[in-house]
Scaffold this motif. Structure first.
Motif, PDB file in Angstrom:
ATOM      1  N   ASP A 166      -2.302   2.643  -3.777  1.00  0.00           N
ATOM      2  CA  ASP A 166      -2.377   1.870  -2.761  1.00  0.00           C
ATOM      3  C   ASP A 166      -3.050   0.946  -2.804  1.00  0.00           C
ATOM      4  N   VAL A 167      -3.846   0.208  -4.166  1.00  0.00           N
ATOM      5  CA  VAL A 167      -4.018  -1.008  -4.189  1.00  0.00           C
ATOM      6  C   VAL A 167      -2.877  -2.308  -4.458  1.00  0.00           C
TER       7      VAL A 167
ATOM      8  N   MET B 230     -21.449  -2.448   0.457  1.00  0.00           N
ATOM      9  CA  MET B 230     -21.600  -1.890  -1.176  1.00  0.00           C
ATOM     10  C   MET B 230     -22.597  -3.173  -1.531  1.00  0.00           C
TER      11      MET B 230
ATOM     12  N   THR C  94     -10.642  -0.981   9.882  1.00  0.00           N
ATOM     13  CA  THR C  94     -11.188  -0.358  10.899  1.00  0.00           C
ATOM     14  C   THR C  94     -12.152   0.185  11.012  1.00  0.00           C
TER      15      THR C  94
ATOM     16  N   GLN D 143     -12.697  -0.920   0.768  1.00  0.00           N
ATOM     17  CA  GLN D 143     -11.025  -2.088   1.341  1.00  0.00           C
ATOM     18  C   GLN D 143     -10.160  -1.121   2.346  1.00  0.00           C
TER      19      GLN D 143
ATOM     20  N   TRP E  74     -16.859   5.231  -1.544  1.00  0.00           N
ATOM     21  CA  TRP E  74     -17.308   4.428  -1.069  1.00  0.00           C
ATOM     22  C   TRP E  74     -17.874   4.620  -0.653  1.00  0.00           C
ATOM     23  N   ASN E  75     -18.775   6.089  -0.085  1.00  0.00           N
ATOM     24  CA  ASN E  75     -20.350   6.457   0.365  1.00  0.00           C
ATOM     25  C   ASN E  75     -20.954   6.458  -0.144  1.00  0.00           C
TER      26      ASN E  75
ATOM     27  N   ARG F 152       1.246  -0.557   5.944  1.00  0.00           N
ATOM     28  CA  ARG F 152       1.786  -1.162   6.677  1.00  0.00           C
ATOM     29  C   ARG F 152       3.296  -1.763   5.810  1.00  0.00           C
TER      30      ARG F 152
ATOM     31  N   ARG G 126      -5.677   3.097  -7.331  1.00  0.00           N
ATOM     32  CA  ARG G 126      -6.724   4.013  -6.860  1.00  0.00           C
ATOM     33  C   ARG G 126      -5.486   4.854  -6.034  1.00  0.00           C
TER      34      ARG G 126
ATOM     35  N   GLU H 244      -6.922   7.926  10.629  1.00  0.00           N
ATOM     36  CA  GLU H 244      -5.908   7.727  11.488  1.00  0.00           C
ATOM     37  C   GLU H 244      -4.125   8.451  11.744  1.00  0.00           C
TER      38      GLU H 244
ATOM     39  N   ARG I 102     -15.306  -0.919  -7.289  1.00  0.00           N
ATOM     40  CA  ARG I 102     -13.707  -1.660  -7.484  1.00  0.00           C
ATOM     41  C   ARG I 102     -13.169  -1.578  -8.197  1.00  0.00           C
TER      42      ARG I 102
ATOM     43  N   ARG J 252      -9.184   4.320  15.374  1.00  0.00           N
ATOM     44  CA  ARG J 252      -9.642   3.464  13.974  1.00  0.00           C
ATOM     45  C   ARG J 252      -9.501   3.717  12.208  1.00  0.00           C
ATOM     46  N   GLN J 253     -10.315   5.439  12.482  1.00  0.00           N
ATOM     47  CA  GLN J 253     -10.204   5.506  11.727  1.00  0.00           C
ATOM     48  C   GLN J 253      -9.432   7.028  11.437  1.00  0.00           C
TER      49      GLN J 253
ATOM     50  N   LYS K 276       0.898  -1.302  -0.064  1.00  0.00           N
ATOM     51  CA  LYS K 276      -0.223   0.104  -0.152  1.00  0.00           C
ATOM     52  C   LYS K 276       1.073   1.293  -0.303  1.00  0.00           C
TER      53      LYS K 276
ATOM     54  N   GLN L  81     -19.612   5.422  -7.788  1.00  0.00           N
ATOM     55  CA  GLN L  81     -19.181   5.779  -7.023  1.00  0.00           C
ATOM     56  C   GLN L  81     -18.173   6.622  -7.863  1.00  0.00           C
TER      57      GLN L  81
END
Lengths: 431, 147
Positions: free
Chosen positions: A418-419, B56, B102, B63, A353-354, A79, A401, A157, A397, A154-155, A61, A360
């Motif tokens: 980062d895919v 989805m 997360t 992701q 995504w939202n 990571r 990205r 971050e 999908r 956790r979001q 990523k 999208q």
């Protein structure tokens, strides 16, 4: 029967060869002394005269990156891969690069090069590494820890960073909440009064670049009311910090009586802000509606989709459609691209995504023209088709990205993905 | 005498084993039959309204953020754990196939027992999944346990 199959095969082979050799000719002036765009421009759709090559694919990523004049690329990974959170690559003359090493066993997003140091962040700390005259890290195992103990939920971050010209480093501290609701992202859950999270998150903090072990006590909350910033850059023309905020989600799923799915997909705007010390961009109390061109009170804090927010909150410099996730911001100061790009802003939209069930959006790099340090004219999609096909983008999908942006010393524009960890280099090849 | 005992023992064990196998088979058949078209239709309706915006239309999630619902142990495994996630939400980092997710899932305890049963049954039998139905009574029991 056999012949009828052979003919189309032969024909298409001939067309392919013809096209391929033509492509070769068009790029021939670059051979030997510069990057050579891939025959398919690495799958990207670009304005006329531009080409692109895939410099490398890391299989990790890849977030933000920097490129040195000596042709080394430092890439920050979300990571660590094989205990390396920063990957080092070196470019050959055709522009393709090989991994030459790595260091820093921590995941993160931010990386920046300034005045003989490489700065990089984990999700709680910022380190800096001294560079030699060739911009190589002198001791990868002994960075100076300049900032520590930053909050990371956790979001939101990640800790993006940039430096000004006065020895200050600016770090985003995103907030671990969508809209400071009593129940995060919950149905009709009200906002917490005053939103106490703002004291240590949802803003940009300023620290000294050369002091060790700074935390909240030593830093300055430079600007507040910013839910999460990933892309940020220092504008050298007017000496000012610009940031791209990730706007709030879930207007429909939390407030179905107020917002339908379509409205929730388009609004709120993803905002570019020009920041001064003390600015407040208004999260979580408001959001910017780019269709009404107004600052609107958030439903968690008594909003009804129309009620305007307190005018003390700053206005965006540019408002983009919702949820496209701006992860990279770069002011272009190079000389390779045509004049209109000079000092303008490139923005990498990671992709939404939202917006579901609406299609999208994003997965492209946008260009926003600037004049004298201010946005001037409409933005346009600059590099598209990271997703692979329009259908893959609409479904969310995406094959790739876009995330980080960097400028090479020749004026090339670099983009990370980062895919799959692709690193793209976009060049202008029209004479 | 010893021989007779051994034979009886073997017969008994065999009988139990045989019985257990038959039981298992019956159970399976019954479970598959339970997933009716109307349950799936109701489940899909709930899914579209409350789940789709994060997980989805294809159940593939997002992701780094929202976990996929395709052939994961969370969906196909322990029913109790799955029902609890729907009722209480999920606020812990989870890892599926080496990828970390997360985002916070809010509680969906406001849904009726039947709605939760239907949507979970729908998820367990969509996106390439195949698993037994979840009954409203199971949701009710776990909801009561919580109190």
């Amino acid at each position: 029967m056999k012949k009828s199959v052979l003919i189309p095969v032969l024909l298409s082979a001939m067309v392919f060869i013809a096209l391929y050799s033509f492509k070769d000719i068009s790029n021939s002036h670059l051979k030997g002394n510069g990057p050579i765009p891939d025959a398919d421009n690495a799958g990207l759709k670009l304005p006329e005269g531009f080409g692109a090559l895939k410099v490398a694919e890391l299989g990790a990523k890849a977030r933000h990156l920097v490129v040195t004049p000596q042709g080394d690329i430092y890439v920050k990974l979300a990571r660590s891969k094989e205990e390396k959170g920063i990957i080092v690559l070196h470019e050959s003359s055709d522009g393709k690069a090989q991994v030459t090493g790595g260091f820093g066993n921590y995941g993160g997003t931010g990386i920046y090069l300034k005045d003989g140091y490489l700065y990089a962040s984990s999700n709680q700390e910022v380190f800096r590494y001294k560079l030699d005259a060739q911009n190589k890290v002198i001791d990868p195992n002994k960075p100076e820890k300049i900032i520590t103990g930053l909050k990371a939920g956790r979001q939101h971050e990640t800790k993006s960073l940039v430096l000004d010209n006065n020895g200050n480093v600016y770090v985003n501290i995103g907030v671990n909440s969508n809209s400071c609701q009593e129940q995060d992202r919950g149905l009709r859950s009200p906002g917490i009064e005053g939103c106490p999270l703002l004291d240590s998150m949802a803003g940009i903090w300023q620290f000294k670049a050369k002091e060790l072990n700074q935390s909240y006590g030593q830093g300055v909350r430079f600007a507040t009311g910013l839910r999460n910033v990933v892309g940020l850059d220092w504008n050298q023309q007017n000496n000012q910090l610009f940031v791209m905020q990730h706007g709030r989600d879930n207007l429909n799923s939390s407030w179905p009586e107020l917002y339908n799915e379509k409205e929730s997909a388009e609004v709120p705007a993803e905002c570019l802000y020009a920041l001064k010390q003390g600015d407040n961009a208004g999260w979580p109390f408001m959001y910017y509606d780019q269709i009404q061109h107004k600052k609107i009170v958030a439903p968690e804090y008594g909003g009804d989709k129309k009620k305007e927010a307190d005018s003390k909150f700053i206005d965006p410099a540019v408002a983009f459609p919702g949820h496209m996730a701006p992860n990279g911001l770069l002011f272009y100061t190079g000389n390779m691209f045509p004049e209109k790009y000079k000092n303008g802003a490139f923005i990498a939209f990671h992709g939404s995504w939202n917006r579901a069930p609406e299609p999208q959006k994003g997965y492209f790099v946008v260009f926003q023209p600037f004049k004298d340090g201010k946005p001037s004219g409409d933005w346009e999609v600059f590099a598209d088709n990271f997703a692979g096909t329009p259908e893959k983008a609409a479904a969310g999908r995406a094959d790739h990205r876009p995330c980080g942006l960097a400028q090479g010393s020749d004026g090339s524009l670099y983009v990370t993905d980062d895919v799959k960890g692709a690193i793209y280099r976009i060049v202008y090849n029209k004479k | 005498m010893k021989q007779v005992l051994t034979i009886i023992l073997i017969l008994t064990i065999g009988g139990i084993k045989l019985n257990a196998q038959t039981k298992g088979k019956t159970k399976k058949t019954v479970q598959t039959d339970v997933v009716s078209a109307s349950v799936l239709a109701n489940g899909q309706k709930v899914y579209n309204q409350y789940c789709l915006s994060c997980h989805m239309a294809d159940g593939g999630g997002v992701q780094n953020m929202n976990p996929p619902l395709i052939k994961t142990t969370y969906v196909l495994g322990d029913k109790t754990r799955l029902i609890k996630i729907a009722l209480n939400g999920l606020a812990e980092e989870i890892e599926i196939d080496g990828e970390v997710y997360t985002n916070v899932m809010p509680s969906h305890g406001f849904l009726k027992d039947q709605e939760i049963a239907d949507v979970l049954t729908f998820v367990r039998n969509s996106f390439g999944n195949k698993a037994s139905a979840i009954k409203a009574s199971e949701v009710k029991a776990i909801r009561a346990e919580k109190k």
